[in-house]
Design a protein around this motif. Structure first.
Motif, PDB file in Angstrom:
ATOM      1  N   HIS A 197       2.477  -2.371   0.773  1.00 14.37           N
ATOM      2  CA  HIS A 197       1.131  -2.220   0.224  1.00 14.37           C
ATOM      3  C   HIS A 197       0.886  -3.340  -0.781  1.00 14.37           C
ATOM      4  O   HIS A 197       1.598  -3.440  -1.783  1.00 14.37           O
ATOM      5  N   ASN A 198      -0.109  -4.187  -0.509  1.00 10.10           N
ATOM      6  CA  ASN A 198      -0.491  -5.271  -1.425  1.00 10.10           C
ATOM      7  C   ASN A 198       0.684  -6.134  -1.870  1.00 10.10           C
ATOM      8  O   ASN A 198       0.835  -6.432  -3.049  1.00 10.10           O
ATOM      9  N   ILE A 240       1.252   1.677  -7.922  1.00 10.38           N
ATOM     10  CA  ILE A 240       0.406   0.896  -7.014  1.00 10.38           C
ATOM     11  C   ILE A 240      -0.546   0.019  -7.805  1.00 10.38           C
ATOM     12  O   ILE A 240      -0.742  -1.148  -7.488  1.00 10.38           O
ATOM     13  N   LYS A 258       0.551   6.376  -8.144  1.00  6.44           N
ATOM     14  CA  LYS A 258      -0.734   5.708  -8.364  1.00  6.44           C
ATOM     15  C   LYS A 258      -0.588   4.631  -9.432  1.00  6.44           C
ATOM     16  O   LYS A 258      -1.095   3.519  -9.272  1.00  6.44           O
ATOM     17  N   GLU A 274       7.014   1.650   3.021  1.00  7.66           N
ATOM     18  CA  GLU A 274       5.643   1.282   3.355  1.00  7.66           C
ATOM     19  C   GLU A 274       5.245   0.074   2.509  1.00  7.66           C
ATOM     20  O   GLU A 274       5.465   0.068   1.293  1.00  7.66           O
TER      21      GLU A 274
END
Length: 115
Positions: free
Chosen positions: A8-9, A106, A103, A6
């Motif tokens: 993400h950013n 990320i 977390k 996936e």
């Protein structure tokens, strides 16, 4: 070999959906990681939270992927105790960034050495 990716950013998060990363799956792991990593991303975060066994072939596969994807960086997240021990004993914990949780990975925070 079950890998789930996936984006993400600008980062690519890849979860290993296997309990073992060993000689039996190392080649498939390398091949699938190269395919997944064809996506543009400045960093690749490998979630090993489900992996409870890592042998030298599995470690070698991770290192091989790390070298093949340079200059992009591979980071690890959620190491189980047995896997963490392998990284510590081989001193690969000083080569790869390791995050305690997804977390933290990320957010780019909480990087730590496992040693």
């Amino acid at each position: 070999m079950n890998l789930y990716a996936e984006a993400h950013n600008g980062a690519l998060f890849v979860r290993v959906g296997e309990e073992r990363l060993d000689a039996a799956v190392a080649i498939r792991f390398k091949d699938q990681m190269r395919e997944i990593a064809a996506q543009p991303a400045h960093r690749i975060v490998l979630d090993l939270g489900q992996v409870i066994f890592l042998d030298s072939s599995g470690l070698g596969a991770i290192v091989s992927v790390m070298k093949a994807l340079a200059p992009r960086k591979i980071e690890l997240v959620a190491l189980t105790p047995n896997v963490e021990k392998v990284f510590r004993l081989t001193r690969m914990d000083s080569v790869l960034k390791i995050h305690p949780t997804m977390k933290a990975a990320i957010m780019g925070e909480g990087m730590r050495d496992v040693g």
